[in-house]
Design a protein around this motif. Sequence first.
Motif, short mmCIF file in Angstrom:
data_model
loop_
_atom_site.label_atom_id
_atom_site.label_comp_id
_atom_site.label_asym_id
_atom_site.label_seq_id
_atom_site.Cartn_x
_atom_site.Cartn_y
_atom_site.Cartn_z
N LEU A 1 0.94 -0.94 -0.05
CA LEU A 1 0.12 -0.02 0.02
C LEU A 1 1.00 1.12 0.11
CD1 LEU A 1 -3.09 -0.65 2.06
CD2 LEU A 1 -2.50 -1.05 -0.26
N PHE A 2 1.42 1.18 0.64
CA PHE A 2 2.32 2.50 0.63
C PHE A 2 3.61 2.39 -0.47
CE2 PHE A 2 6.44 4.84 1.57
CZ PHE A 2 6.48 5.70 2.15
N LEU A 3 3.82 1.77 -1.26
CA LEU A 3 4.93 1.99 -2.31
C LEU A 3 3.42 2.36 -3.31
CD1 LEU A 3 6.97 -1.43 -2.37
CD2 LEU A 3 7.76 1.32 -2.16
N ALA A 4 2.14 1.67 -3.31
CA ALA A 4 1.04 1.77 -4.51
C ALA A 4 0.81 3.39 -3.59
CB ALA A 4 0.14 1.00 -4.40
N ALA A 5 0.86 4.13 -2.51
CA ALA A 5 0.22 5.46 -2.81
C ALA A 5 1.53 6.40 -3.28
CB ALA A 5 0.24 5.57 -1.31
N VAL A 6 2.81 5.98 -2.74
CA VAL A 6 4.01 6.91 -3.51
C VAL A 6 4.29 6.61 -5.10
CG1 VAL A 6 6.64 7.59 -3.48
CG2 VAL A 6 5.24 6.58 -1.39
N PHE A 7 4.17 6.03 -5.70
CA PHE A 7 4.86 5.64 -6.82
C PHE A 7 3.05 6.01 -7.70
CE2 PHE A 7 7.92 3.19 -5.58
CZ PHE A 7 9.01 3.83 -6.58
N GLY A 8 2.35 5.94 -7.25
CA GLY A 8 0.98 5.89 -7.94
C GLY A 8 0.64 7.73 -7.93
N GLY A 9 0.47 8.19 -6.51
CA GLY A 9 1.02 9.58 -6.16
C GLY A 9 1.99 10.05 -7.31
N ILE A 10 2.82 10.13 -6.99
CA ILE A 10 4.15 10.86 -8.14
C ILE A 10 3.12 10.50 -9.78
CG2 ILE A 10 6.61 10.35 -8.92
CD1 ILE A 10 7.71 9.57 -6.59
N ILE A 11 3.17 9.19 -10.08
CA ILE A 11 2.79 9.42 -12.16
C ILE A 11 1.22 9.89 -12.12
CG2 ILE A 11 1.73 7.40 -13.66
CD1 ILE A 11 3.98 5.37 -12.12
N VAL A 12 0.74 10.30 -11.44
CA VAL A 12 -0.72 10.79 -11.40
C VAL A 12 -0.59 12.41 -11.38
CG1 VAL A 12 -2.62 11.37 -10.02
CG2 VAL A 12 -2.29 8.94 -10.70
N GLY A 13 0.78 12.15 -10.33
CA GLY A 13 1.13 13.82 -10.51
C GLY A 13 1.48 15.08 -11.80
N ILE A 14 2.47 13.60 -12.61
CA ILE A 14 2.77 14.06 -13.03
C ILE A 14 2.07 13.90 -14.72
CG2 ILE A 14 5.28 13.26 -15.28
CD1 ILE A 14 6.13 12.02 -13.09
N GLY A 15 0.72 13.19 -14.08
CA GLY A 15 0.01 13.07 -15.71
C GLY A 15 -0.51 14.25 -16.28
N THR A 16 -0.70 14.39 -14.57
CA THR A 16 -2.34 16.15 -14.69
C THR A 16 -1.30 16.86 -14.68
OG1 THR A 16 -3.28 14.04 -12.46
CG2 THR A 16 -3.63 16.85 -12.23
N GLY A 17 -0.47 16.79 -14.11
CA GLY A 17 0.90 18.53 -14.14
C GLY A 17 0.57 19.35 -15.69
N LEU A 18 1.03 17.73 -16.69
CA LEU A 18 1.83 18.06 -17.93
C LEU A 18 -0.12 18.65 -18.87
CD1 LEU A 18 3.47 17.59 -19.90
CD2 LEU A 18 2.95 14.90 -20.75
N ILE A 19 -0.96 17.63 -17.38
CA ILE A 19 -2.60 18.39 -19.16
C ILE A 19 -3.01 19.30 -18.46
CG2 ILE A 19 -5.01 17.81 -18.63
CD1 ILE A 19 -4.17 15.25 -18.62
N ILE A 20 -2.64 20.15 -17.03
CA ILE A 20 -3.17 21.21 -16.23
C ILE A 20 -2.01 22.05 -17.57
CG2 ILE A 20 -3.01 23.14 -14.69
CD1 ILE A 20 -3.55 20.01 -13.07
N ARG A 21 -0.83 22.02 -16.89
CA ARG A 21 0.81 22.35 -18.20
C ARG A 21 0.04 23.16 -19.66
NH1 ARG A 21 6.71 22.56 -17.54
NH2 ARG A 21 7.45 24.60 -18.51
N SER A 22 -0.28 22.09 -19.93
CA SER A 22 -1.24 22.00 -21.39
C SER A 22 -2.27 22.98 -21.77
CB SER A 22 -0.93 20.99 -22.34
OG SER A 22 -0.49 20.05 -21.97
N GLY A 23 -3.57 23.08 -20.72
CA GLY A 23 -3.96 23.97 -21.09
C GLY A 23 -5.52 23.14 -20.68
#
Length: 296
Positions: A119-141
Amino acid sequence: MSCYRLQGGNLLTQKKFVLKLLRKYILLFIGAMIAAAGLEFFLVPNQIIDGGIVGISIMASHVTGYPLSLFIAILNIPFLYIGYMQIGKKFAISTLFSVVSLSYWVSIFHPIPGLTTDLFLAAVFGGIIVGIGTGLIIRSGGSTDGAEVVAIILDQKTGFSVGEMVMFFNLFILTSAGLIFTWDKAMYSLVAYFIAFKVIDITIEGLNESKAALIVSEKPDEISAALMSRLGRGVTILHGEGGYSKEQKNVLYAVISRLEISKLKDIIQEVDENGFVTISDVHDVMGGQFKKKSIH
């Protein structure tokens, strides 16, 4: 000849516009793919939720048994309409494309087993990857979360900021996760959300996030020269006055990147050990000699 040049210029402008638009939607598509990978490979298999409409969709999918991709698309529809009416057509189209892309990739990745049951690894790596993808979407408008659309609109009508309203909304969602799953899963969800939130900021701003430095020194000319020669940054000299001593002082103002903070402190320490500096965040920079990379 003049007419020919005008037509050629228009064609060149149209070509640049099309290429810029194409690049934008490719980045939105890639961002959605990355976010979906974080969800389906780490968070969803371990019943850890993300914030916003995606978090509600994960819980709804768990309770009803219907596909997550279906809820992501359906639950965002009302917010897309509100965004179209209140914010604008361009934002609504970008958000619609982002939501459809996320739903598509979630449906593609769903049959693939999760990569970990920790659960800890899933939370950490899931958060990182979702954050990168969502950040890229927001940065692109674009956006994949209708809650942000509502927060942007309410920000104009209430005393709360967008961040405060999104945080309140997500805390309510994460609390609901404790009732539907377990409180342990809800706490891991909070970890994943916090990590994703920080990674989104880094992805949007980049490592070269701008900082503003205000420097008070007895040697303003020397520090100004050092900043311009060693950092290549322009410096503005402001004229100030000591509040107690009433002594006239020169205050230096410079905009630097996050990676240049340490070097700026070293310069001030070398030139004037008694120099006083404050460093604060800058949300955006335009014009002047400051060059900041952007993917817009």
